[in-house]
Design a protein around this motif. Structure first.
Motif, short mmCIF file in Angstrom:
data_model
loop_
_atom_site.label_atom_id
_atom_site.label_comp_id
_atom_site.label_asym_id
_atom_site.label_seq_id
_atom_site.Cartn_x
_atom_site.Cartn_y
_atom_site.Cartn_z
N ARG A 195 0.83 -1.20 0.00
CA ARG A 195 0.00 0.00 0.00
C ARG A 195 0.87 1.25 0.00
N LYS A 196 0.29 2.35 -0.42
CA LYS A 196 1.01 3.61 -0.42
C LYS A 196 1.04 4.18 1.00
N LEU A 197 2.17 4.80 1.35
CA LEU A 197 2.31 5.41 2.66
C LEU A 197 3.22 6.63 2.53
N ARG A 198 2.77 7.72 3.11
CA ARG A 198 3.50 8.98 3.00
C ARG A 198 4.78 8.95 3.83
N VAL A 199 5.84 9.50 3.26
CA VAL A 199 7.11 9.70 3.96
C VAL A 199 7.52 11.15 3.75
N PRO A 200 7.84 11.91 4.82
CA PRO A 200 7.90 11.45 6.20
C PRO A 200 6.55 11.52 6.89
N ALA A 201 6.31 10.58 7.80
CA ALA A 201 5.10 10.57 8.63
C ALA A 201 5.20 9.42 9.62
N ASN A 202 4.68 9.62 10.82
CA ASN A 202 4.41 8.47 11.68
C ASN A 202 3.30 7.67 11.02
N TRP A 203 3.41 6.35 11.04
CA TRP A 203 2.42 5.58 10.28
C TRP A 203 1.01 5.77 10.84
N TYR A 204 0.88 6.00 12.14
CA TYR A 204 -0.46 6.22 12.70
C TYR A 204 -1.06 7.50 12.13
N SER A 205 -0.29 8.58 12.09
CA SER A 205 -0.81 9.85 11.59
C SER A 205 -1.03 9.82 10.08
N ALA A 206 -0.38 8.86 9.40
CA ALA A 206 -0.57 8.70 7.96
C ALA A 206 -1.73 7.75 7.64
N GLY A 207 -2.41 7.26 8.69
CA GLY A 207 -3.60 6.45 8.44
C GLY A 207 -3.45 4.97 8.63
N TRP A 208 -2.34 4.51 9.20
CA TRP A 208 -2.14 3.08 9.42
C TRP A 208 -1.90 2.86 10.91
N ASP A 209 -2.89 2.35 11.60
CA ASP A 209 -2.78 2.06 13.03
C ASP A 209 -2.13 0.69 13.17
N HIS A 210 -0.85 0.68 13.48
CA HIS A 210 -0.04 -0.54 13.38
C HIS A 210 0.88 -0.66 14.58
N GLN A 211 1.10 -1.89 15.03
CA GLN A 211 2.09 -2.18 16.07
C GLN A 211 3.14 -3.11 15.49
N GLY A 212 4.41 -2.83 15.81
CA GLY A 212 5.47 -3.72 15.35
C GLY A 212 6.24 -3.15 14.20
N ALA A 213 6.37 -3.93 13.11
CA ALA A 213 7.28 -3.57 12.02
C ALA A 213 6.54 -3.38 10.70
N LEU A 214 7.08 -2.48 9.89
CA LEU A 214 6.64 -2.27 8.51
C LEU A 214 7.87 -2.23 7.61
N TRP A 215 7.71 -2.76 6.40
CA TRP A 215 8.68 -2.51 5.34
C TRP A 215 8.27 -1.26 4.59
N TYR A 216 9.25 -0.41 4.31
CA TYR A 216 9.07 0.76 3.43
C TYR A 216 9.94 0.54 2.20
N ARG A 217 9.47 1.06 1.06
CA ARG A 217 10.28 0.88 -0.15
C ARG A 217 10.02 2.01 -1.13
N THR A 218 11.09 2.44 -1.78
CA THR A 218 10.98 3.41 -2.86
C THR A 218 12.11 3.16 -3.85
N GLU A 219 12.02 3.78 -5.02
CA GLU A 219 13.02 3.60 -6.08
C GLU A 219 13.34 4.95 -6.70
N PHE A 220 14.58 5.06 -7.18
CA PHE A 220 14.97 6.29 -7.87
C PHE A 220 16.12 5.98 -8.82
N SER A 221 16.30 6.87 -9.76
CA SER A 221 17.39 6.72 -10.73
C SER A 221 18.21 7.99 -10.76
#
Length: 732
Positions: free
Chosen positions: A54-80
């Protein structure tokens, strides 16, 4: 493979692809990243497609970005980006990741970092290609209530994972709700040549006295090989017009491997303007730039802002000196939000406007390290900061944990110490060894729990000699009479400590605010008994029915509006009585006081004198009067007023500022309804930085009801300079 998130055709615009980028360069990696639940340890987040991410805004705490989560998340992005030259260094820079961060770059696990508030750098030079994938496994664990939470916590997050004002409160099973985890602060890619400057540490040097200031500058850098370079250092006025200062000297950069090296220099600034708190002068700031160059140009450069000020704690409770001028601290405890990404410079400035209008001159950043914008805003306006380490109550008591805490404390000092507004480093808040009340709650409490931790952290703070160090915030400094124990009358008693870091009471916000988080069905519990199930939601939102109804004995009345008014009136009376009592004891022994607390940090009923929507309560205006720098202070001999029984009101003049007010007048009026019981005036010469008893007034209330006392300071031409008032209940 899908390429998203940064839209690097925008971030790295097309013309830049034709040739190498000139160093140094820095780009934000903010935007929409992809995220995936990482609590399954077998899930490998740095590879595979984005199909179920799913999409998730960076920078943001995941709770304030709409994901109420405990524990770990993978984040990923790409650039050239284009192919780089051989001497180019590429650094990923994270300003804050809560709490553990495992950084993977193009399939390689390059770094693991612990700590939510620190900036950390990851060298990706050897792994940089034209097309790059960055993946970060972020873990903000749920601490096991059966093992370590809350007395022996393992995460150095302070109030962000245990506090009275968090969702669920401090001690309930829900006390870890609304996890603060995430990549909450900016991420950047930096390109430099042959060397990377990771930090610039700036400290004033007063070895030549206040009239000959100097600036100590320390560069923290990485270099793959030894190299001769030229250091160019400049300090130019940032918020005023004045003289700039420069220094140029040759340096030899040492090879660092994966570690860092340091270069230290001293810059004389003989005619520099000093940084002053708002009431004493101007907060003059300098923009300091450090540049390393060789014959081919710039290798890397950094800029940081600072101000030159000296802070000294005098012996025998005689106060703090800033640039030789004594201060009395009128402060408040401050937390902007438990989700730090929701605060920015404009929001901090909004809060600080309210702090200043309340006549406070300092904040205690309570139990946490905030976003960098807080310190920038305070530096610019001359607001003093007491900065706590993020240690709240009890922690793992092993030597290894103490060393970890000392390391993170050193990083706090190094990274946030350039701010002149930070005048105090404060250690652990209410450590267990100083909190015998914990023995009633936890069977494994002992009288030495966390003593070693506290000392390691305090010793680390003491390495910075440019600030006052307060080893820990003791329960003896928390004056909770009228709320957790005792009564309002206890606030009139002599203080036992020079520093008062907490005092206050709860109050409900206005009804419109209350309705945003307490539904109509729960707005009026049937009884005031704490066990009434309708108080459950209230208690989740931090309301304390035992303290409200049993300790403070606040009447609920017949309607919710009456209940709100009664709680706000009680809070206002308490904070005014306390603030004035301790100000009358200025330097005998009180040097600093901090009301608890300024603003409610989420939709809640707590100790804030401003609600979470930033509407002031009655307590805000009471403190605004009690915190006036020039104050006609009202001292009741007793709060036990009865009709026909003699009492006494003593009036004082208090002046915290360095300006005298000779030939002034103190005017007073004491009344009940339309009946005047006492009135008069007296000429007074008000000295700078002073507190003086002026007159003792015998008063006999004629009837039950409200007794009102007003006092005004006027200048020699009878123009008002300051006004104060208090009301007291008179019984039959």
């Amino acid at each position: 493979m899908m390429r998203y998130a940064l839209s690097l055709s925008v971030l790295f615009c097309a013309p830049l692809f034709a040739a190498p980028l000139p160093p140094p360069q820095s780009w934000s990696l903010a935007g929409e990243w992809r995220a995936h639940d990482a609590n399954d340890a077998d899930f490998i987040g740095w590879r595979g497609s984005d199909a179920d991410w799913r999409k998730l805004r960076v920078p943001a705490n995941w709770y304030s970005a709409g994901w109420d989560h405990q524990g770990a998340l993978w984040y990923r992005t790409e650039f050239s980006l284009p192919r780089q030259t051989a001497d180019r260094l590429a650094t990923l820079e994270f300003d804050g990741v809560d709490y553990f961060a495992d950084v993977w770059f193009n399939g390689q696990n390059l770094a693991r970092h612990e700590g939510y508030f620190q900036r950390f750098a990851v060298d990706v030079t050897e792994h940089l290609t034209r097309y790059n994938r960055l993946a970060v496994r972020v873990d903000s664990p749920f601490e096991d209530p059966q093992k370590n939470w809350p007395l022996r916590k393992n995460l150095i997050k302070g109030i962000l994972n245990q506090h009275d004002a968090r969702p669920g409160g401090a001690w309930s099973p829900q006390g870890q709700d609304a996890n603060s985890g995430g990549i909450w602060s900016p991420v950047r890619l930096r390109l430099s040549r042959s060397v990377a400057i990771d930090n610039v540490i700036l400290r004033p040097d007063w070895s030549q006295g206040l009239t000959q200031p100097r600036l100590r500058v320390e560069l923290v850098y990485r270099a793959p090989a030894a190299k001769a370079a030229t250091l160019n250092l400049s300090a130019r006025p940032d918020n005023f017009s004045g003289e700039s200062y420069r220094l140029t000297q040759p340096v030899t950069l040492q090879p660092t491997g994966k570690e860092t090296q340091r270069i230290s220099v001293t810059l004389p600034m003989p005619a520099a303007r000093l940084w002053w708190p708002k009431e004493y002068g101007k907060p003059s700031l300098y923009q300091v730039q450090v540049r390393l160059s060789d014959e081919n140009g710039v290798l890397d450069q950094r800029a940081s802002r600072t101000g030159l000020r000296q802070i000294v704690e005098q012996a025998n409770n005689q106060g703090w000196l800033i640039n030789g001028q004594r201060l009395f601290i009128r402060g408040t405890n401050y937390i902007g939000s438990p989700w730090l990404s929701t605060m920015n410079k404009a929001r901090y400035a909004r809060d600080f406007d309210l702090v200043e209008k309340m006549n406070a001159n300092a904040i205690r950043v309570h139990g946490h390290v905030a976003g960098r914008a807080l310190y920038q805003a305070a530096d610019e306006r001359g607001l003093l900061i007491w900065q706590d380490v993020p240690l709240q109550w009890g922690y793992n008591d092993t030597p290894a944990f103490a060393e970890n805490a000392a390391r993170q404390t050193q990083e706090m000092v190094a990274q946030f110490g350039n701010s002149p507004s930070v005048v105090v480093w404060g250690g652990q808040n209410e450590p267990p060894f100083n909190s015998p009340w914990m023995g009633k709650r936890f069977p494994d409490w002992n009288k030495d729990l966390n003593r070693h931790l506290m000392q390691r952290v305090a010793d680390t703070l003491a390495k910075d000699n440019s600030r006052i160090v307060h080893p820990f915030s003791a329960v003896e400094e928390h004056y909770w009479a009228g709320w957790y124990f005792g009564s309002l009358a206890n606030l009139l008693e002599p203080a036992k400590t020079a520093t008062i870091t907490e005092f206050g009471a709860q109050a409900l916000p206005r009804l419109a605010t209350l309705r945003t988080f307490i539904p109509r069905s729960d707005l009026w519990p049937a009884t005031t008994q704490p066990g009434d199930p309708k108080w459950t939601r209230w208690k989740y939102h931090n309301f304390q029915p035992i303290q409200t109804f049993q300790n403070a004995k606040i009447s609920r009345g017949e309607t919710i509006q009456t209940f709100i008014a009664n709680t706000q009136r009680y809070q206002a009376q308490l904070v005014a009585l306390a603030a004035e009592s301790y100000r009358r004891q200025r330097f005998q022994p009180v040097t600093a006081l901090f009301q608890f607390m300024f603003v409610e940090i989420w939709p809640s009923v707590n100790w804030g004198v401003v609600d979470y929507l930033r509407h002031p309560k009655a307590g805000y205006y009471a403190l605004q009067r009690a915190y006036q720098p020039l104050l006609p202070s009202i001292e009741p001999k007793s709060l036990d007023w009865k009709a026909g029984k003699p009492g006494q009101i003593t009036l004082w003049t208090i002046n915290d500022l360095p300006a005298a007010h000779p030939g002034s007048w103190l005017r007073w009026r004491i009344s009940q309804g339309d009946r005047i019981l006492a009135q008069g005036d007296k000429q007074v010469d008000i000295a700078p930085d002073s507190g003086s008893k002026v007159v003792e007034l015998p008063v006999t209330p004629s009837q039950s009801g409200e007794l009102r006392v007003t006092a005004t300071i006027l200048d020699g031409k009878k123009r008002p300079l300051a006004r104060n008032e208090m009301t007291f209940d008179v019984a039959n």
